[in-house]
Design a protein around this motif. Structure first.
Motif, PDB file in Angstrom:
ATOM      1  N   THR A  18      -4.067   4.444   8.242  1.00 20.91           N
ATOM      2  CA  THR A  18      -4.612   5.157   9.484  1.00 20.91           C
ATOM      3  C   THR A  18      -3.551   5.583  10.240  1.00 20.91           C
ATOM      4  O   THR A  18      -3.872   7.066  10.674  1.00 20.91           O
ATOM      5  CB  THR A  18      -5.676   3.891  10.249  1.00 20.91           C
ATOM      6  OG1 THR A  18      -6.336   3.588   9.338  1.00 20.91           O
ATOM      7  CG2 THR A  18      -6.322   4.613  11.412  1.00 20.91           C
ATOM      8  N   MET A  19      -2.684   4.947  10.689  1.00 21.05           N
ATOM      9  CA  MET A  19      -1.474   5.657  11.491  1.00 21.05           C
ATOM     10  C   MET A  19      -0.750   6.873  10.951  1.00 21.05           C
ATOM     11  O   MET A  19      -0.407   7.844  11.533  1.00 21.05           O
ATOM     12  CB  MET A  19      -0.474   4.511  12.024  1.00 21.05           C
ATOM     13  CG  MET A  19      -0.895   3.653  12.800  1.00 21.05           C
ATOM     14  SD  MET A  19       0.195   2.454  13.484  1.00 21.05           S
ATOM     15  CE  MET A  19       0.830   3.792  14.781  1.00 21.05           C
ATOM     16  N   LYS A  20      -0.675   6.892   9.496  1.00 18.28           N
ATOM     17  CA  LYS A  20      -0.201   7.938   8.811  1.00 18.28           C
ATOM     18  C   LYS A  20      -1.203   9.263   8.692  1.00 18.28           C
ATOM     19  O   LYS A  20      -0.858  10.206   7.955  1.00 18.28           O
ATOM     20  CB  LYS A  20       0.276   7.591   7.372  1.00 18.28           C
ATOM     21  CG  LYS A  20       1.474   6.623   7.616  1.00 18.28           C
ATOM     22  CD  LYS A  20       1.993   6.198   6.193  1.00 18.28           C
ATOM     23  CE  LYS A  20       3.365   5.598   6.220  1.00 18.28           C
ATOM     24  NZ  LYS A  20       4.481   6.236   6.723  1.00 18.28           N
ATOM     25  N   GLY A  21      -2.330   8.873   9.189  1.00 20.82           N
ATOM     26  CA  GLY A  21      -3.218  10.044   9.090  1.00 20.82           C
ATOM     27  C   GLY A  21      -4.212  10.185   7.894  1.00 20.82           C
ATOM     28  O   GLY A  21      -5.261  10.889   7.919  1.00 20.82           O
ATOM     29  N   MET A  22      -4.364   9.048   7.213  1.00 18.62           N
ATOM     30  CA  MET A  22      -5.188   9.100   5.991  1.00 18.62           C
ATOM     31  C   MET A  22      -6.679   8.772   6.467  1.00 18.62           C
ATOM     32  O   MET A  22      -6.974   8.104   7.403  1.00 18.62           O
ATOM     33  CB  MET A  22      -4.990   7.925   4.929  1.00 18.62           C
ATOM     34  CG  MET A  22      -5.811   7.835   3.731  1.00 18.62           C
ATOM     35  SD  MET A  22      -5.384   6.685   2.436  1.00 18.62           S
ATOM     36  CE  MET A  22      -4.380   7.323   1.671  1.00 18.62           C
ATOM     37  N   ASN A  23      -7.653   9.638   5.871  1.00 19.18           N
ATOM     38  CA  ASN A  23      -9.078   9.489   6.186  1.00 19.18           C
ATOM     39  C   ASN A  23      -9.410   8.038   6.018  1.00 19.18           C
ATOM     40  O   ASN A  23      -9.281   7.469   4.830  1.00 19.18           O
ATOM     41  CB  ASN A  23      -9.615  10.434   5.448  1.00 19.18           C
ATOM     42  CG  ASN A  23     -11.242  10.694   6.135  1.00 19.18           C
ATOM     43  OD1 ASN A  23     -12.053   9.717   5.965  1.00 19.18           O
ATOM     44  ND2 ASN A  23     -11.604  11.933   6.139  1.00 19.18           N
ATOM     45  N   LEU A  24     -10.300   7.511   7.182  1.00 19.10           N
ATOM     46  CA  LEU A  24     -10.674   6.181   7.077  1.00 19.10           C
ATOM     47  C   LEU A  24     -11.576   5.937   5.824  1.00 19.10           C
ATOM     48  O   LEU A  24     -11.874   4.932   5.072  1.00 19.10           O
ATOM     49  CB  LEU A  24     -11.651   5.758   8.341  1.00 19.10           C
ATOM     50  CG  LEU A  24     -10.696   5.102   9.473  1.00 19.10           C
ATOM     51  CD1 LEU A  24     -11.439   4.947  10.577  1.00 19.10           C
ATOM     52  CD2 LEU A  24     -10.131   3.903   8.853  1.00 19.10           C
ATOM     53  N   LEU A  25     -12.149   7.233   5.171  1.00 20.76           N
ATOM     54  CA  LEU A  25     -13.360   6.830   4.231  1.00 20.76           C
ATOM     55  C   LEU A  25     -12.596   6.667   2.828  1.00 20.76           C
ATOM     56  O   LEU A  25     -12.947   6.253   1.878  1.00 20.76           O
ATOM     57  CB  LEU A  25     -14.125   8.183   4.150  1.00 20.76           C
ATOM     58  CG  LEU A  25     -15.121   8.583   5.097  1.00 20.76           C
ATOM     59  CD1 LEU A  25     -15.765   9.816   5.111  1.00 20.76           C
ATOM     60  CD2 LEU A  25     -16.319   7.414   5.326  1.00 20.76           C
ATOM     61  N   LEU A  26     -11.203   7.151   2.883  1.00 17.23           N
ATOM     62  CA  LEU A  26     -10.491   6.602   1.711  1.00 17.23           C
ATOM     63  C   LEU A  26      -9.495   5.343   2.053  1.00 17.23           C
ATOM     64  O   LEU A  26      -9.369   4.401   0.986  1.00 17.23           O
ATOM     65  CB  LEU A  26      -9.439   7.990   1.531  1.00 17.23           C
ATOM     66  CG  LEU A  26     -10.013   9.074   0.775  1.00 17.23           C
ATOM     67  CD1 LEU A  26      -9.084  10.078   0.590  1.00 17.23           C
ATOM     68  CD2 LEU A  26     -10.483   8.824  -0.485  1.00 17.23           C
ATOM     69  N   ALA A  27      -9.089   5.137   3.109  1.00 13.43           N
ATOM     70  CA  ALA A  27      -8.126   4.056   3.570  1.00 13.43           C
ATOM     71  C   ALA A  27      -9.040   2.820   3.606  1.00 13.43           C
ATOM     72  O   ALA A  27      -8.402   1.814   3.018  1.00 13.43           O
ATOM     73  CB  ALA A  27      -7.579   4.484   4.911  1.00 13.43           C
ATOM     74  N   ALA A  28     -10.092   2.770   4.004  1.00 16.15           N
ATOM     75  CA  ALA A  28     -10.661   1.511   4.253  1.00 16.15           C
ATOM     76  C   ALA A  28     -11.175   0.991   2.838  1.00 16.15           C
ATOM     77  O   ALA A  28     -11.021  -0.344   2.667  1.00 16.15           O
ATOM     78  CB  ALA A  28     -12.029   1.790   5.059  1.00 16.15           C
ATOM     79  N   PRO A  29     -11.845   1.696   1.899  1.00 16.92           N
ATOM     80  CA  PRO A  29     -12.256   0.985   0.607  1.00 16.92           C
ATOM     81  C   PRO A  29     -11.070   0.724  -0.275  1.00 16.92           C
ATOM     82  O   PRO A  29     -11.079  -0.156  -0.981  1.00 16.92           O
ATOM     83  CB  PRO A  29     -13.028   2.287  -0.259  1.00 16.92           C
ATOM     84  CG  PRO A  29     -12.886   3.300   0.616  1.00 16.92           C
ATOM     85  CD  PRO A  29     -12.351   3.167   2.058  1.00 16.92           C
ATOM     86  N   PHE A  30      -9.791   1.807  -0.093  1.00 15.92           N
ATOM     87  CA  PHE A  30      -8.555   1.134  -0.906  1.00 15.92           C
ATOM     88  C   PHE A  30      -7.963  -0.121  -0.475  1.00 15.92           C
ATOM     89  O   PHE A  30      -7.740  -0.866  -1.098  1.00 15.92           O
ATOM     90  CB  PHE A  30      -7.847   2.198  -0.896  1.00 15.92           C
ATOM     91  CG  PHE A  30      -6.281   2.001  -1.563  1.00 15.92           C
ATOM     92  CD1 PHE A  30      -6.295   2.050  -2.802  1.00 15.92           C
ATOM     93  CD2 PHE A  30      -5.148   1.860  -0.691  1.00 15.92           C
ATOM     94  CE1 PHE A  30      -5.218   1.740  -3.549  1.00 15.92           C
ATOM     95  CE2 PHE A  30      -4.101   1.627  -1.640  1.00 15.92           C
ATOM     96  CZ  PHE A  30      -4.033   1.587  -2.962  1.00 15.92           C
ATOM     97  N   SER A  31      -8.006  -0.323   1.035  1.00 14.48           N
ATOM     98  CA  SER A  31      -7.564  -1.403   1.421  1.00 14.48           C
ATOM     99  C   SER A  31      -8.460  -2.550   1.210  1.00 14.48           C
ATOM    100  O   SER A  31      -7.794  -3.795   0.778  1.00 14.48           O
ATOM    101  CB  SER A  31      -7.464  -1.318   3.042  1.00 14.48           C
ATOM    102  OG  SER A  31      -6.434  -0.315   3.408  1.00 14.48           O
ATOM    103  N   ALA A  32      -9.662  -2.433   0.962  1.00 17.58           N
ATOM    104  CA  ALA A  32     -10.486  -3.347   0.666  1.00 17.58           C
ATOM    105  C   ALA A  32     -10.486  -4.083  -0.694  1.00 17.58           C
ATOM    106  O   ALA A  32     -10.781  -5.111  -1.131  1.00 17.58           O
ATOM    107  CB  ALA A  32     -12.134  -3.217   1.199  1.00 17.58           C
ATOM    108  N   PHE A  33     -10.108  -2.886  -1.474  1.00 22.95           N
ATOM    109  CA  PHE A  33      -9.820  -3.290  -2.959  1.00 22.95           C
ATOM    110  C   PHE A  33      -8.737  -3.850  -3.189  1.00 22.95           C
ATOM    111  O   PHE A  33      -8.627  -5.020  -4.005  1.00 22.95           O
ATOM    112  CB  PHE A  33      -9.658  -1.835  -3.749  1.00 22.95           C
ATOM    113  CG  PHE A  33      -9.316  -1.874  -5.142  1.00 22.95           C
ATOM    114  CD1 PHE A  33     -10.114  -2.172  -6.215  1.00 22.95           C
ATOM    115  CD2 PHE A  33      -8.118  -1.647  -5.467  1.00 22.95           C
ATOM    116  CE1 PHE A  33      -9.994  -2.148  -7.495  1.00 22.95           C
ATOM    117  CE2 PHE A  33      -7.686  -1.705  -6.696  1.00 22.95           C
ATOM    118  CZ  PHE A  33      -8.536  -2.123  -7.925  1.00 22.95           C
TER     119      PHE A  33
END
Length: 436
Positions: A18-33
């Motif tokens: 998130t701090m690097k600017g990645m869209n939450l719609l990508l960052a959140a599911p990837f982190s959840a994975f």
């Protein structure tokens, strides 16, 4: 232990991305994975046993569930804010407050302008966008360092207003669904805490500004600074009427409709804004369209984080963490405040933290006899504390997108007022509820 490593690793990854600017719609599911892999949660429901959690099911259940519960609130809230902005009503209210306060109290004028708009139901992001040009003009005329503007905007929007009793902001309404309370829950303590946060926070802001000026800091103009372009604005008193209507309607119907009263209240605010300021609109349907798109983006980002929580809460590590926090000695309110604030901080979202924590915590605390109104107020205030860590969506938007500042310059004051001040407010609320 492996599950805990995966849970912490997924949370840290979400913060970093998130701090690097990645869209939450990508960052959140990837982190959840990543969390699911470490906890050996099946990826697809077809690979899970009957009744067993899976990454896809849990993520999408959390994601879609939040949208189902809160979409219309986000929609009408965003449209209301955009109508207030496009008609000039938000600018009119802000300018009126600034004119009354005067140039010598530039920072206080910015804080109060944000507070009135936020408590009237205007979206936090819209408030920041609306007040920023006037804040910039005020800080320029008062020759105050501009790196404090994001802190002033956020302090007026997210502390003593957003989570206080009666506030139409969503962070004050989510607990109603789980606790059966009203938006005015614990109003006596809430009032005292709000006064404390406002007085102490403003004193701290003034102290930081005074120290910076003594150290030689001053306002530095930039070529791309926005200017106040409107030549005429609606009457400020008339512009406040929609804000009052939102508060009145939510008060009248909250017993009958619970959180759904907010839909009616915000819709009433939209209609009142159009009727009272219709001759001042620049492009009313464009404002409605922008509000709709803004609502979709806001609720999608929040839902993405809630989806992450849906996977996280299926892990053995999360269950152990919740058990630890609910077993903390002393007042149960301490455990509730800690759990919600930690989850809100890890996800960077006050509403997301509440939506993840309350379905798990509310039944436990209600079963052991915690007063629902007390839990509501403590949970609301605590959710607005460490949700403002550097990776938070509102933090990044306000500091970088709106004010054009760097985190290293603006965040120290921003964090002091939006993290530390609310934490002190939570502590005061728990003490007051314990006494009374």
């Amino acid at each position: 232990m492996v599950s805990m490593i995966g849970l912490l690793g997924g949370i840290i990854l979400l913060i970093v991305l998130t701090m690097k600017g990645m869209n939450l719609l990508l960052a959140a599911p990837f982190s959840a994975f990543i969390v699911a892999i470490f906890s050996q949660i099946p990826i697809f429901p077809q690979l899970a046993e009957e009744g067993e959690a899976s990454f896809l099911t849990n993520y999408m259940t959390g994601f879609s569930g939040f949208i189902m519960s809160w979409y219309l609130m986000f929609l009408f809230g965003a449209i209301f804010g955009k109508l207030m902005e496009d008609s000039g009503a938000a600018d009119s209210v802000s300018k009126w407050i600034i004119d009354k306060i005067g140039m010598k109290q530039a920072a206080l004028a910015v804080v109060l302008a944000c507070a009135v708009l936020t408590y009237g139901g205007v979206s936090l992001f819209v408030v920041a966008f609306s007040v920023y040009p006037m804040a910039l003009s005020l800080f320029k005329e008062a020759n105050l360092p501009r790196r404090f503007i994001p802190a002033a905007l956020a302090f007026g929007s997210t502390t003593f207003t957003m989570t206080s009793a009666g506030s139409p902001e969503i962070q004050n309404w989510i607990p109603i669904e789980y606790l059966g309370t009203s938006p005015y829950a614990g109003w006596e303590v809430s009032l005292l805490v709000a006064i404390f946060m406002m007085v102490f926070g403003y004193w701290w802001l003034k102290k930081m500004l005074t120290r910076a000026v003594k150290n030689g800091e001053q306002f530095e103009a930039r070529d791309n600074d926005p200017a106040l372009k409107r030549t005429s604005l609606p009457n400020p008193i008339l512009s406040m009427i929609p804000l009052i209507i939102v508060l009145v309607i939510s008060y009248i119907f909250h017993d009958m409709l619970a959180q759904s009263a907010l839909i009616l209240a915000l819709l009433g605010g939209c209609i009142a804004t159009y009727i009272l300021s219709r001759t001042y609109f620049q492009n009313v349907w464009k404002a409605v369209s922008e509000g709709t798109v803004g609502a979709l983006i806001a609720i999608a980002n929040t839902s993405a984080v809630v989806g992450f929580g849906g996977v996280a809460k299926a892990t053995p590590a999360f269950e152990s963490a919740v058990q630890f926090m609910t077993d903390i000695p002393g007042s149960p309110l301490i455990g509730g405040a800690l759990a919600v604030s930690v989850i809100a901080g890890l996800t960077g979202s006050a509403s997301g933290g509440q939506s993840i924590a309350l379905p798990l915590l509310a039944p436990h605390y209600l079963d052991i006899g915690v007063v629902p109104e007390e839990l509501h107020r403590v949970v609301a205030i605590s959710s607005g504390s460490i949700d403002s860590l550097p990776h938070g969506g509102y933090v990044v938007t306000t500091i970088r997108a709106i004010a054009g500042e760097e985190h290293k310059d603006a965040y120290p004051a921003f964090g002091a007022l939006t993290v530390i001040v609310p934490i002190l407010g939570v502590i005061l609320a728990v003490i007051l509820f314990s006494i009374f």
